[in-house]
Motif scaffolding. Structure first.
Motif, mmCIF file in Angstrom:
data_model
loop_
_atom_site.group_PDB
_atom_site.id
_atom_site.type_symbol
_atom_site.label_atom_id
_atom_site.label_comp_id
_atom_site.label_asym_id
_atom_site.label_seq_id
_atom_site.Cartn_x
_atom_site.Cartn_y
_atom_site.Cartn_z
ATOM 1 N N ALA A 475 -15.008 -28.114 1.307
ATOM 2 C CA ALA A 475 -16.069 -27.460 2.073
ATOM 3 C C ALA A 475 -16.796 -26.402 1.253
ATOM 4 N N MET A 476 -16.088 -25.758 0.335
ATOM 5 C CA MET A 476 -16.711 -24.700 -0.452
ATOM 6 C C MET A 476 -17.680 -25.287 -1.477
ATOM 7 N N PRO A 477 -18.762 -24.578 -1.761
ATOM 8 C CA PRO A 477 -19.661 -25.047 -2.822
ATOM 9 C C PRO A 477 -18.945 -25.052 -4.159
ATOM 10 N N GLU A 478 -19.335 -25.981 -5.019
ATOM 11 C CA GLU A 478 -18.697 -26.082 -6.325
ATOM 12 C C GLU A 478 -18.951 -24.804 -7.133
ATOM 13 N N PRO A 479 -17.927 -24.270 -7.781
ATOM 14 C CA PRO A 479 -18.138 -23.078 -8.611
ATOM 15 C C PRO A 479 -19.148 -23.372 -9.725
ATOM 16 N N ILE A 480 -19.965 -22.406 -10.010
ATOM 17 C CA ILE A 480 -20.984 -22.565 -11.046
ATOM 18 C C ILE A 480 -20.617 -21.715 -12.246
ATOM 19 N N ASP A 481 -21.121 -22.109 -13.401
ATOM 20 C CA ASP A 481 -20.801 -21.403 -14.642
ATOM 21 C C ASP A 481 -22.036 -20.761 -15.257
ATOM 22 N N TYR A 482 -22.980 -20.392 -14.403
ATOM 23 C CA TYR A 482 -24.189 -19.758 -14.925
ATOM 24 C C TYR A 482 -24.663 -18.677 -13.959
ATOM 25 N N VAL A 483 -25.543 -17.805 -14.461
ATOM 26 C CA VAL A 483 -26.138 -16.742 -13.661
ATOM 27 C C VAL A 483 -27.626 -16.671 -13.984
ATOM 28 N N VAL A 491 -28.447 -9.256 -12.029
ATOM 29 C CA VAL A 491 -27.974 -10.604 -12.327
ATOM 30 C C VAL A 491 -27.632 -11.279 -11.008
ATOM 31 N N VAL A 492 -28.179 -12.450 -10.772
ATOM 32 C CA VAL A 492 -27.956 -13.183 -9.535
ATOM 33 C C VAL A 492 -27.010 -14.342 -9.813
ATOM 34 N N GLN A 503 -14.485 -13.063 -13.283
ATOM 35 C CA GLN A 503 -13.772 -11.911 -13.822
ATOM 36 C C GLN A 503 -14.608 -11.194 -14.875
ATOM 37 N N THR A 504 -15.346 -11.966 -15.680
ATOM 38 C CA THR A 504 -16.189 -11.349 -16.699
ATOM 39 C C THR A 504 -17.310 -10.541 -16.079
ATOM 40 N N MET A 505 -17.965 -11.095 -15.046
ATOM 41 C CA MET A 505 -19.055 -10.379 -14.397
ATOM 42 C C MET A 505 -18.549 -9.128 -13.693
ATOM 43 N N ALA A 506 -17.347 -9.202 -13.133
ATOM 44 C CA ALA A 506 -16.772 -8.009 -12.492
ATOM 45 C C ALA A 506 -16.522 -6.906 -13.506
ATOM 46 N N ALA A 517 -25.111 -15.693 -2.141
ATOM 47 C CA ALA A 517 -25.457 -15.359 -3.518
ATOM 48 C C ALA A 517 -25.052 -13.907 -3.765
ATOM 49 N N THR A 518 -24.521 -13.646 -4.943
ATOM 50 C CA THR A 518 -24.065 -12.296 -5.276
ATOM 51 C C THR A 518 -25.037 -11.657 -6.256
ATOM 52 N N MET A 519 -25.397 -10.420 -5.967
ATOM 53 C CA MET A 519 -26.298 -9.666 -6.839
ATOM 54 C C MET A 519 -25.486 -8.623 -7.603
ATOM 55 N N TYR A 520 -25.575 -8.675 -8.942
ATOM 56 C CA TYR A 520 -24.921 -7.699 -9.803
ATOM 57 C C TYR A 520 -25.966 -6.773 -10.417
ATOM 58 N N ARG A 521 -25.538 -5.566 -10.781
ATOM 59 C CA ARG A 521 -26.402 -4.593 -11.445
ATOM 60 C C ARG A 521 -25.794 -4.235 -12.794
ATOM 61 N N LEU A 522 -26.611 -4.401 -13.853
ATOM 62 C CA LEU A 522 -26.200 -4.006 -15.190
ATOM 63 C C LEU A 522 -26.669 -2.587 -15.467
ATOM 64 N N GLY A 523 -25.827 -1.802 -16.137
ATOM 65 C CA GLY A 523 -26.194 -0.438 -16.457
ATOM 66 C C GLY A 523 -25.343 0.076 -17.604
ATOM 67 N N GLU A 524 -25.647 1.276 -18.036
ATOM 68 C CA GLU A 524 -24.921 1.853 -19.159
ATOM 69 C C GLU A 524 -23.433 1.968 -18.862
ATOM 70 N N THR A 525 -23.113 2.372 -17.635
ATOM 71 C CA THR A 525 -21.698 2.545 -17.277
ATOM 72 C C THR A 525 -20.956 1.216 -17.292
ATOM 73 N N SER A 526 -21.554 0.185 -16.708
ATOM 74 C CA SER A 526 -20.871 -1.109 -16.647
ATOM 75 C C SER A 526 -20.726 -1.722 -18.035
ATOM 76 N N LEU A 527 -21.760 -1.587 -18.882
ATOM 77 C CA LEU A 527 -21.653 -2.129 -20.241
ATOM 78 C C LEU A 527 -20.624 -1.358 -21.050
ATOM 79 N N ARG A 528 -20.570 -0.034 -20.865
ATOM 80 C CA ARG A 528 -19.560 0.753 -21.558
ATOM 81 C C ARG A 528 -18.164 0.301 -21.133
ATOM 82 N N ARG A 529 -18.024 -0.085 -19.844
ATOM 83 C CA ARG A 529 -16.727 -0.574 -19.359
ATOM 84 C C ARG A 529 -16.317 -1.834 -20.113
ATOM 85 N N ALA A 530 -17.284 -2.700 -20.394
ATOM 86 C CA ALA A 530 -16.983 -3.916 -21.145
ATOM 87 C C ALA A 530 -16.614 -3.593 -22.590
#
Length: 767
Positions: A475-483, A491-492, A503-506, A517-530
């Motif tokens: 029933a669930m939509p197939e997982p996708i490997d792109y954004v 990032v949508v 896990q990578t996007m988180a 659909a999930t909306m992500y926000r990129l910023g200095e803090t999130s990139l520094r976390r990576a």
């Protein structure tokens, strides 16, 4: 083989059999095995002979337990047999059919009798005998069927209630909230017709039983409690109005609900992992802590109450000593994730959902009680004992079973669901009222077991013991490997991501909104976390280039390079912690900043300083002061010092209630063989005179002798073995025999004593 089929060769015919032991002896091994499967309490401890089994099966507690699964038709058949005193004298099947009349077909009555016989509550085919205790299994007044008022429809009851006075309604409300039977002098003939009871009798809102007793009809009681009105005399299942939906729409809606629930569960687990919640002294999770978790997880408070119950039922959170302990730990138990969280997080969304759904279906708790007032007028806390109910799993299966019997995609309204569920299980009708059923359906909808009021494909698989995870995966939509990377640095994800990409996007982005659909926000803090986790600028560029279906905006490229250029210029290590920097001016700035004092930083060289604070604290304080340090190990390699959150190993608590384990068919088959062998050996010993005093020929003879003594009010001498295994001889006067028990007057003690029949070893009539 059913009782309507011919007995196998060598088995005794049913008709003419007087005792329950002889009737059981005539049953096939398969029939006895089925009876023990339906009544597992009879197997504990294992009965040695069929004599013992027959005596135990008549015990009132066992009979009431066996009757829990009986529907209204089967219990009405018991009621008719009780009215005809079938426990004393057999009642013909013809007489039963006459009593039932056109209320039910002969085929359905035959099916009901088969159900009763399979549980050893009724025996015989042409002549029917009932176990005496079965009368007590009828959840209404025996004889109500004779006084039933099918003409009291919901419309007529509402009209009659609208025409009565407040005092009269108060009288009816009192009966509806307590016993439906009331004692009053105003029921006597000749009472003035203007008295409230007489007015209610005239309006059909009360039923006259005798000059001192009246009864509130079921339809009136249901209307006063706000329950769906049903006809108690109906021996056929209530008619329902089903609405059909495309099963694809139902499953798609359920998949959306399941994904949203999984996201909320992950948020609550993160909140409890970062800051475990103290356990109340009485157990459970306090209202204040529940609000804190809701705020931290950005989930509605009412939904969080259900989520924590689901997580506890699935074994993902527990109360205990968290590791590592939180700041300011005082040694008290706290609610935190368990080690099972790591495996659950790594599983597919469908399997994670299946763990939650199975936990909800089997948990002996009622999450919808949270927030309501208990007997002390205090709100029921989440995860507390006040929300515990051992009957909850059974009640859920009854409600979902009604939906499962509909065609795929069909739904019914809650009123029809209540009527059908209570008709199927009248003995538990008080637990299947409008409020509990509505709450069950609401919780099942949140879980994706029900959608649009209909059972989903995954829900149907769940209650039937099939692969529910596979059904939900379909029933669930197939997982996708792109954004889709946007120019505004959002990032949508247009669907559920693969576990690795999720896990990578988180790690590299913050969730701004979630849904289909999930909306992500990129910023200095999130990139520094990576970067803190060990990723390099090149890896980030490669990640977005390989996963984005849209062109990479130049602003993102510049942001990654800028954050990476500043990241790691200042490095901290373990000394307890050290800080080093190739730029002496930058390190001097750090030593002059407000962060240096709480960390007790001390310069060892122009490019090196040390601190006694843990490395994680050094990094946190420096980042809070506006610097961008990176952690490193002894070799200079950047390391991720992010904690995974607290974990607590749940203690195995002793269950408050124990239910007997259900033996397998193979075990039951062996037990039947052992009972037959034991019965045969007992008969051989009796025929050879190997008995205590020669007065007891069989269990049937014992019961017959005791019944004769009770009828003639004669004294008997009995040999009795108590629960401790101590044998004794007693002289008593039998009063009543039935239900596997002897009630007898003990002249020596001056009171009525109760003896279990299968513990009586001998009986002698004294006169």
């Amino acid at each position: 083989m059913t009782d309507t089929e011919s007995p196998q060769p060598g088995s005794a015919p049913h008709e003419g059999v007087v005792t329950l032991t002889d009737w059981m002896s005539s049953r096939t091994d398969e029939q006895l095995t089925e009876m023990l499967r339906l009544r597992p309490d009879l197997t504990v401890p294992p009965p040695a002979t069929l004599d013992v089994l027959a005596g135990r099966s008549q015990q009132r507690a066992s009979v009431l337990r066996a009757a829990e699964d009986l529907d209204t038709l089967a219990l009405t058949v018991v009621e008719y047999l009780a009215l005809e005193r079938a426990d004393d004298n057999p009642v013909s099947r013809t007489r039963l059919d006459t009593l039932v009349g056109k209320r039910a077909t002969k085929k359905s009555v035959t099916a009901a009798l088969d159900v009763l016989r399979s549980r050893a509550l009724v025996r015989g085919t042409t002549d029917l005998t009932m176990v005496p205790s079965a009368r007590d299994a009828v959840p209404w007044r025996v004889g109500r069927i004779l006084d039933a008022k099918p003409e009291l429809t919901a419309e007529r009851v509402d009209a009659a209630l609208a025409s009565i006075e407040p005092r009269e309604r108060e009288l009816l409300t009192t009966l509806a909230k307590s016993s439906s039977i009331g004692r009053t002098k105003d029921a006597a003939p000749g009472t003035p017709p203007d008295r409230p009871v007489q007015r209610l009798l005239a309006a059909g809102l009360l039923t006259w039983l005798d000059e001192n007793t009246v009864e509130l009809p079921q339809q009136v009681s249901q209307a006063l409690r706000g329950e769906p009105v049903s006809d108690p005399s109906s021996l056929t299942p209530p008619a329902v109005t089903a609405v059909s939906h495309p099963i694809s729409d139902i499953d798609a809606t359920a998949a959306g609900e399941a994904l949203e629930l999984l996201r909320q569960c992950a948020s609550v687990l993160d909140a409890l992992g970062s800051a475990p919640a103290p356990t109340l002294k009485a157990g459970g999770l306090g209202v204040r802590e529940l609000r804190r978790v809701a705020k931290s997880a950005e989930v509605d408070e009412t939904r969080v109450a259900l989520v924590v119950e689901l997580l506890a039922a699935a074994g993902l959170i527990a109360s205990g000593m968290p590791d590592p302990p939180p700041p300011g730990d005082n040694g008290d138990d706290m609610w935190a994730p368990t080690p099972a969280l790591d495996a659950w997080t790594a599983a597919s969304p469908a399997k994670r959902w299946a763990a939650l759904a199975t936990g909800w279906l089997e948990t002996a708790r009622l999450p919808w009680l949270i927030g309501m007032r208990d007997a002390n007028d205090k709100p029921v806390a989440a995860l507390s004992d006040e929300a515990r109910s051992t009957a909850a799993p059974r009640d859920r299966r009854v409600v979902l079973g009604v939906l499962a019997d509909l065609r795929a995609g069909e739904s019914v309204d809650v009123a029809d669901l209540v009527r059908t569920a209570t008709w199927r299980r009248p003995r538990i009708a008080p637990r299947l009222g409008l409020t509990p059923v509505t709450k069950f359906v609401a919780e099942a909808t949140t879980l994706g077991i029900v959608a649009h009021g209909a059972l989903t494909s995954a829900g149907r698989a769940l209650i039937r013991g099939a692969d529910a995870a596979a059904a939900m995966h379909t029933a669930m939509p197939e997982p996708i490997d792109y954004v889709l990377v946007q120019a505004d640095l959002t990032v949508v994800a247009p669907g559920p991501l693969t576990p690795e990409l999720h896990q990578t996007m988180a790690l590299i982005a913050d969730v701004e909104s979630a849904g289909a659909a999930t909306m992500y926000r990129l910023g200095e803090t999130s990139l520094r976390r990576a970067l803190d986790a060990g990723m390099s600028a090149a890896e980030l560029h490669a990640l977005f280039a390989g996963t984005s279906r849209t062109p990479i905006p130049q602003a993102l490229t510049y942001l990654i390079d800028d954050v990476a250029r500043r990241h790691g210029r200042l490095r901290a290590g373990v000394a307890s912690a050290f800080v080093r920097c190739e730029d002496p001016a930058l390190l001097a700035e750090v030593l002059a900043s407000p962060a240096a004092e709480p960390l007790a930083l001390r310069a060892l060289a122009p490019t090196v300083a040390i601190s006694q604070a843990p490395l994680a604290d050094v990094l946190a304080h420096l980042r809070a002061a506006g610097f961008a340090p990176a952690g490193e190990d002894s070799s200079g390699t950047i390391v991720d010092v992010t904690t995974r959150g607290a974990r607590v190993v749940g203690r195995r608590s002793r269950p408050l209630y124990r239910t007997p384990a259900v033996p397998t068919d193979e075990q039951l088959g062996r037990l039947v063989g052992e009972m037959r062998a034991g019965t045969k050996a007992s008969e051989v010993r009796r025929s050879e005179g190997v008995r205590s005093d020669g007065t007891r020929a069989s269990g049937a003879a014992t019961i017959a002798l005791l019944q004769r003594a009770a009828a003639s009010r004669s004294s008997v001498s009995i040999g009795y073995v108590d629960a401790a295994g101590v044998s004794s001889e007693r002289v008593v006067e039998p009063v009543a025999v039935g239900g596997g028990q002897l009630d007898a007057w003990d002249p020596a003690g001056g009171l009525v004593r109760h003896f279990t029949l299968h513990r009586i070893t001998s009986v002698s009539l004294l006169g």
